[in-house]
Design a protein around this motif. Structure first.
Motif, PDB file in Angstrom:
ATOM      1  N   LEU A 158       0.830  -1.210   0.000  1.00  0.00           N
ATOM      2  CA  LEU A 158       0.000   0.000   0.000  1.00  0.00           C
ATOM      3  C   LEU A 158       0.865   1.260   0.000  1.00  0.00           C
ATOM      4  O   LEU A 158       1.820   1.368   0.762  1.00  0.00           O
ATOM      5  CB  LEU A 158      -0.887  -0.021   1.259  1.00  0.00           C
ATOM      6  N   GLU A 159       0.521   2.223  -0.856  1.00  0.00           N
ATOM      7  CA  GLU A 159       1.316   3.464  -0.903  1.00  0.00           C
ATOM      8  C   GLU A 159       0.481   4.706  -0.599  1.00  0.00           C
ATOM      9  O   GLU A 159       1.016   5.788  -0.435  1.00  0.00           O
ATOM     10  CB  GLU A 159       1.954   3.609  -2.297  1.00  0.00           C
ATOM     11  N   GLY A 160      -0.815   4.564  -0.541  1.00  0.00           N
ATOM     12  CA  GLY A 160      -1.696   5.717  -0.285  1.00  0.00           C
ATOM     13  C   GLY A 160      -3.058   5.415  -0.879  1.00  0.00           C
ATOM     14  O   GLY A 160      -3.428   4.250  -1.033  1.00  0.00           O
ATOM     15  N   GLY A 161      -3.785   6.464  -1.229  1.00  0.00           N
ATOM     16  CA  GLY A 161      -5.101   6.204  -1.821  1.00  0.00           C
ATOM     17  C   GLY A 161      -5.823   7.475  -2.210  1.00  0.00           C
ATOM     18  O   GLY A 161      -5.326   8.588  -1.995  1.00  0.00           O
ATOM     19  N   GLY A 162      -6.976   7.278  -2.797  1.00  0.00           N
ATOM     20  CA  GLY A 162      -7.843   8.408  -3.133  1.00  0.00           C
ATOM     21  C   GLY A 162      -9.249   8.029  -2.728  1.00  0.00           C
ATOM     22  O   GLY A 162      -9.588   6.843  -2.676  1.00  0.00           O
ATOM     23  N   ILE A 163     -10.043   9.023  -2.409  1.00  0.00           N
ATOM     24  CA  ILE A 163     -11.432   8.722  -2.078  1.00  0.00           C
ATOM     25  C   ILE A 163     -12.300   9.655  -2.911  1.00  0.00           C
ATOM     26  O   ILE A 163     -12.000  10.833  -3.069  1.00  0.00           O
ATOM     27  CB  ILE A 163     -11.681   8.819  -0.556  1.00  0.00           C
ATOM     28  N   TYR A 164     -13.341   9.113  -3.519  1.00  0.00           N
ATOM     29  CA  TYR A 164     -14.150   9.926  -4.426  1.00  0.00           C
ATOM     30  C   TYR A 164     -15.617   9.516  -4.334  1.00  0.00           C
ATOM     31  O   TYR A 164     -15.945   8.477  -3.759  1.00  0.00           O
ATOM     32  CB  TYR A 164     -13.605   9.839  -5.855  1.00  0.00           C
ATOM     33  N   ALA A 165     -16.467  10.343  -4.922  1.00  0.00           N
ATOM     34  CA  ALA A 165     -17.918  10.155  -4.735  1.00  0.00           C
ATOM     35  C   ALA A 165     -18.520   9.300  -5.844  1.00  0.00           C
ATOM     36  O   ALA A 165     -18.288   9.541  -7.026  1.00  0.00           O
ATOM     37  CB  ALA A 165     -18.599  11.519  -4.741  1.00  0.00           C
ATOM     38  N   GLU A 166     -19.273   8.278  -5.461  1.00  0.00           N
ATOM     39  CA  GLU A 166     -20.092   7.505  -6.399  1.00  0.00           C
ATOM     40  C   GLU A 166     -21.460   7.312  -5.753  1.00  0.00           C
ATOM     41  O   GLU A 166     -21.710   7.787  -4.644  1.00  0.00           O
ATOM     42  CB  GLU A 166     -19.463   6.128  -6.684  1.00  0.00           C
ATOM     43  N   TYR A 167     -22.320   6.568  -6.420  1.00  0.00           N
ATOM     44  CA  TYR A 167     -23.645   6.268  -5.861  1.00  0.00           C
ATOM     45  C   TYR A 167     -23.933   4.784  -6.036  1.00  0.00           C
ATOM     46  O   TYR A 167     -23.495   4.170  -7.002  1.00  0.00           O
ATOM     47  CB  TYR A 167     -24.732   7.069  -6.565  1.00  0.00           C
ATOM     48  N   ARG A 168     -24.706   4.243  -5.089  1.00  0.00           N
ATOM     49  CA  ARG A 168     -25.096   2.837  -5.160  1.00  0.00           C
ATOM     50  C   ARG A 168     -26.604   2.756  -5.344  1.00  0.00           C
ATOM     51  O   ARG A 168     -27.337   3.597  -4.831  1.00  0.00           O
ATOM     52  CB  ARG A 168     -24.706   2.174  -3.831  1.00  0.00           C
ATOM     53  N   THR A 169     -27.050   1.760  -6.093  1.00  0.00           N
ATOM     54  CA  THR A 169     -28.489   1.645  -6.302  1.00  0.00           C
ATOM     55  C   THR A 169     -28.931   0.195  -6.246  1.00  0.00           C
ATOM     56  O   THR A 169     -28.132  -0.702  -5.970  1.00  0.00           O
ATOM     57  CB  THR A 169     -28.900   2.260  -7.669  1.00  0.00           C
ATOM     58  N   ASP A 170     -30.224  -0.052  -6.470  1.00  0.00           N
ATOM     59  CA  ASP A 170     -30.703  -1.388  -6.774  1.00  0.00           C
ATOM     60  C   ASP A 170     -31.245  -1.286  -8.200  1.00  0.00           C
ATOM     61  O   ASP A 170     -32.275  -0.658  -8.437  1.00  0.00           O
ATOM     62  CB  ASP A 170     -31.802  -1.803  -5.788  1.00  0.00           C
ATOM     63  N   ASP A 171     -30.488  -1.871  -9.131  1.00  0.00           N
ATOM     64  CA  ASP A 171     -30.811  -1.718 -10.555  1.00  0.00           C
ATOM     65  C   ASP A 171     -32.236  -2.168 -10.902  1.00  0.00           C
ATOM     66  O   ASP A 171     -32.939  -1.508 -11.676  1.00  0.00           O
ATOM     67  CB  ASP A 171     -29.777  -2.438 -11.433  1.00  0.00           C
ATOM     68  N   ALA A 172     -32.671  -3.304 -10.307  1.00  0.00           N
ATOM     69  CA  ALA A 172     -33.998  -3.825 -10.639  1.00  0.00           C
ATOM     70  C   ALA A 172     -35.097  -2.909 -10.107  1.00  0.00           C
ATOM     71  O   ALA A 172     -36.111  -2.661 -10.765  1.00  0.00           O
ATOM     72  CB  ALA A 172     -34.168  -5.230 -10.069  1.00  0.00           C
ATOM     73  N   ARG A 173     -34.901  -2.377  -8.907  1.00  0.00           N
ATOM     74  CA  ARG A 173     -35.920  -1.487  -8.337  1.00  0.00           C
ATOM     75  C   ARG A 173     -35.960  -0.168  -9.117  1.00  0.00           C
ATOM     76  O   ARG A 173     -37.013   0.408  -9.327  1.00  0.00           O
ATOM     77  CB  ARG A 173     -35.652  -1.211  -6.839  1.00  0.00           C
ATOM     78  N   LEU A 174     -34.783   0.277  -9.547  1.00  0.00           N
ATOM     79  CA  LEU A 174     -34.744   1.512 -10.341  1.00  0.00           C
ATOM     80  C   LEU A 174     -35.536   1.304 -11.636  1.00  0.00           C
ATOM     81  O   LEU A 174     -36.358   2.142 -12.023  1.00  0.00           O
ATOM     82  CB  LEU A 174     -33.284   1.891 -10.642  1.00  0.00           C
TER      83      LEU A 174
END
Ligand code: FAD
Length: 547
Positions: A158-174
Motif C-alpha cells: 500500500l502506498e496511499g489512496g484516493g477517495i471519491y464520490a459515487e452512488y449505489r443503487t438497486d438496478d432492478a428497483r430503479l
C-alpha cells in the motif's frame, strides 16, 4: 384501470391490441423502461413488452453503481465519462432513497493500475468532467490515512489512496420505478410477453407479433415506430428483422458474490487492484458485502447465466489477495448473480477493453435497436432514441412532441433529498417500534420502496402473523397490486432483492408467500408447486457452488 396491477393482465393485453401506438418498445430492462418513460412523458402513446420479468436481464445483475466509470478514463472514453458522470447527480436527485451516495476508496499499491500521480490526476479529471463539487470532490490520502480508513487492506504494497464520490443503487428497483412512472404518463408495459416476429407493410415494420407467455396466447401490437432495447438479445431481434449486418454484439459475463458483512466488514466501498491487472469492487450493503466483477467472453445460454465455480474462485482469490486477513472461502458465499454486458464487438480487443458506449442501429424496415451503454446513462440513451423517433414524426407526419424533461420527473415517491430520506426513516422507525419491526427492517423498506413504505405498513397492519411473515405478505400485496409481480422469482429477486441480499430471509416466509400467490392468481396445487420449484432451482443456482 390500474395498468400496474397483476390482476388486470387480460385487460392490459386487450388494450395493447386495441390501438395503434406511436412507439412499441421491446425489452423491459433499464434501457427499455427509460425509453418508455421518456416517450410517454413527451406525449407519445407507448406499449412496452418484456419477455420475462422487468429487469430480469442485465438490469438486475450489474454492480449496482450509478457511476462515471473511472476506468474508462484510462481508455480515453472522455465523452462516456462526462455523460454518465454528470448523470450520477441527476439520478440521485430523481430517486434519493434508491440512489445513495457511496464514497469509493481507491487504494494505491506498488505497481498498481494508477499510481499516485495517475490517481490524483485521474480523479481530478473525473470530478471535473462530472461537475463534482464541494465535499464530494476527490481527496488524496496518505498510506496511514488509508490504513485507518480500511484496516482490512494489506499494507505491504500500500502506498496511499484516493477517495471519491459515487452512488449505489438497486438496478432492478430503479427499472421498476421507471416502468411505474411511465405508466403514470400512460405507457402500457407488460412482462412475460415475448416479441416473436415483426409485422411488415410494404417492407416497413408496423407491428410486433407477441406471445403472452403466461397463457400461451398470441396477439399483435401495432405501432408507428418500434424500438428494440433487448440488451444481450438485440442481435436475435435484428436477425428476425433480417438486418443483422455490420456491427454485432459481443457478450461478456460479469459475476458478483455476496458474503455476510461480518465476514468482509469493509467500512466503505473499495475499488482495488487485483493480480491480473484488472480492478474489482467490494461494496458494503446493509447486512452483506458484495464482490465483483469478472469480465469474460460468454457463448453459453443467454437465458440462464450464473456465476460458476471458476468465477467464485477468481473473485475470492482476488479479494483474499488484497484483504489477506478475511480469508474468504466458498462457504462464506451466501448468494451471487451474473449478467451479460451487451458490448459492441471491436476486433482485437479483450472483453474489458471494449467500449461501454451505447450504439443505435437503424434498419431499412425502420426497426431501431439500441444496445451497450450503462445503467447510469439510461436517461440520456432514452433521450437520444426518443429524439430520433420525434424527428421522424416531425418529418413524416408533421407531428411534434415535447422536449425531453425526464431530469425533472422524480421516481418512486415524494422524498426529494438524502436528508428527507433519513428523516423519513427515523419517523418510520418510531412508528413501527411497537409492531415488532426493527431498524434493519426499516432501513430495508425505505431503501427499497422509499415513501411507498407507508403503503406497505398499511398492508402490514392487516396481517396477524409474526412480524417477518406479515411484512413479506404486506410487500407481496403491494407488488401484486402495484408492480406487475407474477412469480415468486419476480418477488424474491427483482421486487425485494431478498435472493441476493438476504437469502436466509426467504425460507421462513415462503409458505405464507406461496399461499398468497395461490390465492391472488387462483393457482392449482401443481402450479404452486411448479413456482416453488423454480424458486428452489434459482436459489441453488445462485448459492450452491459445491462441486
Ligand atoms: P437488459 O437489462 O438485458 O434488458 C433487455 C430486456 O429485453 C431483457 O429483460 C430481456 O428479457 C428483454 N427481451 C429480450 N428479447 C425480448 C423479446 N423478444 N421480447 C420481449 N423482451 C425481450 N452499468 C452501470 O451504470 N453501473 C454498474 O455498476 C454496472 N455494472 C455492470 C456489471 C455487470 C456485470 C454487467 C453485466 C453490466 C453492468 N453495467 C453497469 C451495465 C448495465 O447493467 C447495462 O448497461 C444495462 O443493465 C443494460 O440494460 P438493457 O435494458 O439494455 O438490457
Amino acid at each position: 384501470m390500474n395498468t400496474l396491477s397483476s390482476k388486470n393482465r387480460s385487460e392490459i393485453i386487450e388494450k395493447m391490441q386495441a390501438e395503434t401506438f406511436d412507439l412499441a418498445v421491446i425489452g423491459g430492462g433499464i434501457t427499455g423502461a427509460g425509453i418508455a418513460l421518456d416517450a410517454a412523458s413527451r406525449g407519445m402513446k407507448v406499449a412496452l413488452v418484456e419477455m420475462r420479468d422487468f429487469a430480469s436481464g442485465t438490469s438486475s445483475k450489474s454492480t449496482k453503481l450509478i457511476h462515471g466509470g473511472l476506468r474508462y478514463l484510462k481508455q480515453f472514453e472522455i465523452g462516456l465519462v462526462r455523460e454518465v458522470g454528470r448523470e450520477r447527480a441527476t439520478v440521485h436527485r430523481l430517486a434519493p432513497h434508491l440512489v445513495t451516495a457511496e464514497k469509493m476508496l481507491l487504494p494505491i499499491i506498488k505497481d498498481g493500475t494508477y499510481g499516485k500521480i495517475g490517481t490524483s490526476i485521474g480523479l481530478m479529471v473525473y470530478d471535473f468532467l462530472a461537475d463534482v463539487e464541494g465535499d464530494d470532490k476527490r481527496r488524496m490520502l496518505s498510506k496511514e490515512e488509508v490504513e485507518k480508513l480500511e484496516p482490512l487492506l494489506r499494507t505491504d504494497i500500500l502506498e496511499g489512496g484516493g477517495i471519491y464520490a459515487e452512488y449505489r443503487t438497486d438496478d432492478a428497483r430503479l427499472t421498476m420505478e421507471i416502468i411505474k412512472k411511465a405508466a403514470e404518463y400512460g405507457a402500457l408495459s407488460l412482462n412475460y410477453v415475448k416479441a416473436k416476429k415483426f409485422i411488415y407493410d410494404d417492407e416497413k415494420a408496423i407491428g410486433v407479433k407477441c406471445k403472452d407467455l403466461l397463457k400461451d396466447e398470441n396477439f399483435d401490437i401495432k405501432a408507428k415506430y418500434i424500438v428494440s432495447a433487448a440488451g444481450p438479445w438485440v442481435d436475435k431481434l435484428r436477425k428476425k428483422d433480417n438486418s443483422l449486418k455490420g456491427k454485432r454484439l459481443f457478450l461478456s459475463k460479469g459475476s458478483h458474490l455476496v458474503v455476510p458483512h461480518e465476514r468482509m466488514p469493509v467500512n466503505q466501498a473499495v475499488y482495488f487492484d487485483i493480480p491480473d491487472g484488472r480492478m474489482m469492487f467490494a461494496i458494503p450493503r446493509h447486512r452483506i458485502t458484495y464482490l465483483g466483477t469478472t469480465d469474460t467472453p460468454y457463448e453459453g445460454d443467454i437465458n440462464n447465466v450464473y456465476a460458476d465455480k471458476a468465477d467464485v474462485d477468481y473473485i475470492l482469490k482476488a479479494v483474499n489477495n488484497m484483504f489477506p486477513d478475511v480469508n474468504l472461502t466458498v462457504d462464506d458465499v451466501e448468494s451471487s448473480w451474473a449478467g451479460l454486458r451487451p458490448l459492441i464487438y471491436e476486433e482485437g480487443k479483450s472483453a474489458s477493453e471494449m467500449s461501454r458506449k451505447d450504439e443505435i442501429f437503424e434498419s431499412k424496415t425502420g426497426l431501431i435497436s439500441i444496445a451497450g451503454g450503462k445503467l447510469t446513462g439510461y436517461r440520456k440513451m432514452a433521450q437520444r432514441i426518443v429524439d430520433l423517433v420525434a424527428k421522424k414524426f416531425d418529418k413524416q407526419e408533421d407531428k411534434e412532441f415535447k422536449d425531453c424533461f425526464t431530469d425533472k420527473i422524480p421516481l418512486g415517491d415524494s422524498l426529494r433529498k438524502a436528508s428527507e430520506v433519513s428523516a423519513y426513516q427515523k419517523e418510520v422507525e418510531k412508528k413501527v417500534a411497537a409492531k415488532g419491526l426493527n431498524k434493519r427492517d426499516v432501513e430495508y423498506l425505505v431503501a427499497n420502496y422509499g415513501q411507498q413504505t407507508d403503503e406497505i405498513l398499511t398492508n402490514f397492519n392487516q396481517f396477524n402473523e409474526e412480524p417477518g411473515v406479515a411484512l413479506a405478505r404486506a410487500e407481496l400485496k403491494f407488488c401484486f397490486e402495484k408492480e406487475l409481480c407474477f412469480t415468486p422469482l419476480d418477488f424474491f429477486i427483482r421486487r425485494t432483492g431478498r435472493l441476493y441480499f438476504n437469502i436466509g430471509s426467504i425460507q421462513p416466509v415462503l409458505p405464507a408467500v406461496l399461499k398468497d400467490f395461490k390465492k391472488y392468481f387462483g393457482w392449482t396445487d401443481e402450479q404452486k408447486a411448479a413456482a416453488e420449484s423454480d424458486l428452489m432451482l434459482a436459489i441453488k443456482n445462485n448459492s450452491d457452488f459445491s462441486e
